[in-house]
Design a protein around this motif. Structure first.
Motif, PDB file in Angstrom:
ATOM      1  N   PHE A   4       7.180  -0.788 -21.825  1.00  0.00           N
ATOM      2  CA  PHE A   4       7.016   0.303 -22.790  1.00  0.00           C
ATOM      3  C   PHE A   4       6.163   1.447 -22.265  1.00  0.00           C
ATOM      4  CE2 PHE A   4       7.926  -3.356 -25.582  1.00  0.00           C
ATOM      5  CZ  PHE A   4       8.983  -2.828 -26.308  1.00  0.00           C
ATOM      6  N   PHE A   5       5.109   1.137 -21.522  1.00  0.00           N
ATOM      7  CA  PHE A   5       4.117   2.153 -21.183  1.00  0.00           C
ATOM      8  C   PHE A   5       4.070   2.533 -19.710  1.00  0.00           C
ATOM      9  CE2 PHE A   5       2.493  -0.488 -24.722  1.00  0.00           C
ATOM     10  CZ  PHE A   5       2.577   0.468 -25.738  1.00  0.00           C
ATOM     11  N   SER A   6       4.882   1.919 -18.892  1.00  0.00           N
ATOM     12  CA  SER A   6       4.869   2.241 -17.466  1.00  0.00           C
ATOM     13  C   SER A   6       6.261   2.041 -16.876  1.00  0.00           C
ATOM     14  CB  SER A   6       3.861   1.349 -16.729  1.00  0.00           C
ATOM     15  OG  SER A   6       4.174  -0.015 -16.955  1.00  0.00           O
ATOM     16  N   GLU A   7       6.431   2.544 -15.655  1.00  0.00           N
ATOM     17  CA  GLU A   7       7.735   2.414 -14.989  1.00  0.00           C
ATOM     18  C   GLU A   7       7.994   0.973 -14.568  1.00  0.00           C
ATOM     19  OE1 GLU A   7       8.345   5.065 -11.750  1.00  0.00           O
ATOM     20  OE2 GLU A   7       7.835   6.860 -12.915  1.00  0.00           O
ATOM     21  N   ARG A   8       6.934   0.298 -14.153  1.00  0.00           N
ATOM     22  CA  ARG A   8       7.052  -1.083 -13.696  1.00  0.00           C
ATOM     23  C   ARG A   8       6.000  -1.943 -14.365  1.00  0.00           C
ATOM     24  NH1 ARG A   8       7.649   0.103  -7.545  1.00  0.00           N
ATOM     25  NH2 ARG A   8       9.810  -0.366  -7.107  1.00  0.00           N
ATOM     26  N   LYS A   9       6.310  -3.223 -14.496  1.00  0.00           N
ATOM     27  CA  LYS A   9       5.300  -4.153 -14.992  1.00  0.00           C
ATOM     28  C   LYS A   9       5.188  -5.328 -14.030  1.00  0.00           C
ATOM     29  CE  LYS A   9       8.432  -6.391 -18.306  1.00  0.00           C
ATOM     30  NZ  LYS A   9       8.586  -6.788 -19.704  1.00  0.00           N
ATOM     31  N   LYS A  50       0.826  -1.214   0.000  1.00  0.00           N
ATOM     32  CA  LYS A  50       0.000   0.000   0.000  1.00  0.00           C
ATOM     33  C   LYS A  50       0.861   1.266   0.000  1.00  0.00           C
ATOM     34  CE  LYS A  50      -4.031   1.968   2.338  1.00  0.00           C
ATOM     35  NZ  LYS A  50      -4.960   1.842   3.498  1.00  0.00           N
ATOM     36  N   LYS A  51       1.992   1.201   0.707  1.00  0.00           N
ATOM     37  CA  LYS A  51       2.915   2.352   0.764  1.00  0.00           C
ATOM     38  C   LYS A  51       3.781   2.464  -0.489  1.00  0.00           C
ATOM     39  CE  LYS A  51       3.396   2.091   5.804  1.00  0.00           C
ATOM     40  NZ  LYS A  51       4.325   1.704   6.897  1.00  0.00           N
ATOM     41  N   GLU A  87      -2.912  -2.682  -7.994  1.00  0.00           N
ATOM     42  CA  GLU A  87      -3.327  -1.333  -7.581  1.00  0.00           C
ATOM     43  C   GLU A  87      -2.122  -0.452  -7.260  1.00  0.00           C
ATOM     44  OE1 GLU A  87      -5.887  -2.206  -4.307  1.00  0.00           O
ATOM     45  OE2 GLU A  87      -7.613  -2.705  -5.582  1.00  0.00           O
ATOM     46  N   ALA A  88      -1.090  -1.057  -6.660  1.00  0.00           N
ATOM     47  CA  ALA A  88       0.100  -0.295  -6.277  1.00  0.00           C
ATOM     48  C   ALA A  88       0.943   0.107  -7.483  1.00  0.00           C
ATOM     49  CB  ALA A  88       0.948  -1.106  -5.301  1.00  0.00           C
ATOM     50  N   ILE A  89       0.947  -0.737  -8.513  1.00  0.00           N
ATOM     51  CA  ILE A  89       1.788  -0.467  -9.689  1.00  0.00           C
ATOM     52  C   ILE A  89       1.180   0.614 -10.570  1.00  0.00           C
ATOM     53  CG2 ILE A  89       2.650  -1.495 -11.852  1.00  0.00           C
ATOM     54  CD1 ILE A  89       3.142  -4.071 -10.221  1.00  0.00           C
ATOM     55  N   GLY A  90      -0.127   0.652 -10.676  1.00  0.00           N
ATOM     56  CA  GLY A  90      -0.745   1.702 -11.497  1.00  0.00           C
ATOM     57  C   GLY A  90      -2.190   1.399 -11.843  1.00  0.00           C
ATOM     58  N   PRO A  91      -2.855   2.332 -12.543  1.00  0.00           N
ATOM     59  CA  PRO A  91      -4.247   2.122 -12.956  1.00  0.00           C
ATOM     60  C   PRO A  91      -4.373   0.871 -13.824  1.00  0.00           C
ATOM     61  CG  PRO A  91      -3.556   4.395 -13.363  1.00  0.00           C
ATOM     62  CD  PRO A  91      -2.328   3.617 -13.001  1.00  0.00           C
ATOM     63  N   GLU A  92      -5.509   0.185 -13.681  1.00  0.00           N
ATOM     64  CA  GLU A  92      -5.704  -1.101 -14.358  1.00  0.00           C
ATOM     65  C   GLU A  92      -5.550  -1.010 -15.868  1.00  0.00           C
ATOM     66  OE1 GLU A  92      -8.985  -4.719 -14.527  1.00  0.00           O
ATOM     67  OE2 GLU A  92      -9.237  -3.082 -13.095  1.00  0.00           O
ATOM     68  N   GLU A  93      -6.020   0.116 -16.458  1.00  0.00           N
ATOM     69  CA  GLU A  93      -5.965   0.233 -17.920  1.00  0.00           C
ATOM     70  C   GLU A  93      -4.553   0.514 -18.435  1.00  0.00           C
ATOM     71  OE1 GLU A  93      -7.189   4.155 -16.073  1.00  0.00           O
ATOM     72  OE2 GLU A  93      -7.832   2.068 -15.916  1.00  0.00           O
TER      73      GLU A  93
END
Length: 336
Positions: A69-74, A10-11, A37-43
């Motif tokens: 390609f589209f986010s900092e983390r996967k 969560k943090k 949820e912590a990594i980013g929005p679902e879409e």
């Protein structure tokens, strides 16, 4: 504890590799959900799922080492990490390169969160890959909580939904559903939806709304029979017939329950604790608990007599003609 892991997630304090060990699917699904949820929005989240019963672990490492390609983390989910449990040589479904995995675990990619799921009771601690996994990955034990902790969890879940629940209702809910947390969560959602905000879940409401299983109905029918409650036993039997249940299958289920009862009471007499009995007989502790707490516990003689009579009914169903439903009906009417 799993709550500590969830608080860190969560943090935003994420580990590059997680290993989820245990048979409680609720904790597995909930941990994966919280990581998403912590990594980013679902879409926007980049997520790939692999089944290690069908694909080698190499593909997991290759994907984890590929920059998103589209986010900092996967997020990479690797299900059925069976190479971590004891397996007979030559029986493995896939040939996994565990040597490469051992090396990779020491220096995993920091732009990926890789989750290995091992839905097994225990891992093979003798394997080097298991030791490496426990040393370098964040271990999450997904075990079903003990009875008292399960009750606290149910209360907290109900409270979050804006309702309350009686102790008797908790016991009734667990007795009907078992300790399957995913199923318990679904039933609690159904109960709270029916009540609306501010309502109280009672044992009567649980009895009325929670779906009953065939195993539970058979157990209740057997208890009524041993209590010489022919009306109650026949009522359950007729309900099952209306549900198109076959008498011969019900006879087999009843006989299986009688044998289990006999074994439970025998071990209890020998001084075994209910948890030990469950482990020895390889049945769930809640099933043992229900048998141990029976008000009218049948005697050894009654159990043997019931088993003998069920064998007679089984033979009649397999050889005789006519009204097949009648044979089991007559068994339930004959008092011990």
């Amino acid at each position: 504890m799993i709550s500590t892991v969830w608080n860190k997630i969560k943090k935003g304090e994420l580990s590059p590799v997680y290993i989820l060990v245990g048979e409680e699917s609720y904790f597995i699904d909930e941990t994966v959900k919280r990581l998403k949820e912590a990594i980013g929005p679902e879409e926007e989240i980049e997520m790939t799922t692999f089944d290690l019963d069908e694909m080698p672990v190499d593909v997991v490492m290759d994907e984890a080492d590929t920059i998103p390609f589209f986010s900092e983390r996967k997020l990479i989910i690797a299900k059925n990490a069976s190479f971590l449990k004891a397996t007979e040589k030559g029986k493995e479904k896939i040939d996994h390169d565990v040597k490469r995995l051992e090396t990779w675990l020491a220096n995993p990619s920091d732009f990926s969160v890789t989750v290995f799921i091992a839905p097994y009771e225990k891992l093979d601690e003798r394997k080097k890959v298991t030791k490496m996994m426990k040393e370098h990955a964040l271990l999450v034990q997904t075990e079903t909580p003990k009875e008292q902790d399960l009750a606290v969890w149910i209360q907290s879940l109900v409270k979050v939904e804006g309702n309350s629940i009686t102790q008797h209702a908790i016991e009734q809910l667990v007795a009907m559903v078992g300790p399957n947390m995913l199923q318990l969560q679904m039933e609690i959602e159904k109960l709270t939806l029916y009540l609306g905000d501010g309502g109280e879940i009672t044992a009567t409401l649980v009895e009325d709304l929670v779906a009953k299983t065939l195993e539970q109905d058979a157990f209740k029918m057997l208890n009524a029979y041993f209590a010489n409650d022919s009306v109650g036993a026949l009522s359950i039997y007729h309900d099952l017939l209306r549900q198109k249940q076959e008498p011969i299958m019900l006879v087999g289920l009843l006989a299986s329950n009688v044998r289990t009862m006999s074994n439970v009471f025998y071990l209890l007499k020998k001084g075994y604790h209910p948890q030990q009995i469950a482990k020895n007989l390889k049945i769930h502790p809640y099933r043992v608990k229900l048998m141990v707490e029976q008000r009218n516990r049948p005697s050894e003689e009654s159990l043997l007599k019931a088993l003998y009579r069920l064998a007679e009914v089984d033979l009649q169903l397999k050889t005789a003609r006519g009204n097949r439903e009648r044979y089991l009906e007559l068994f339930l009417l004959r008092q011990l």
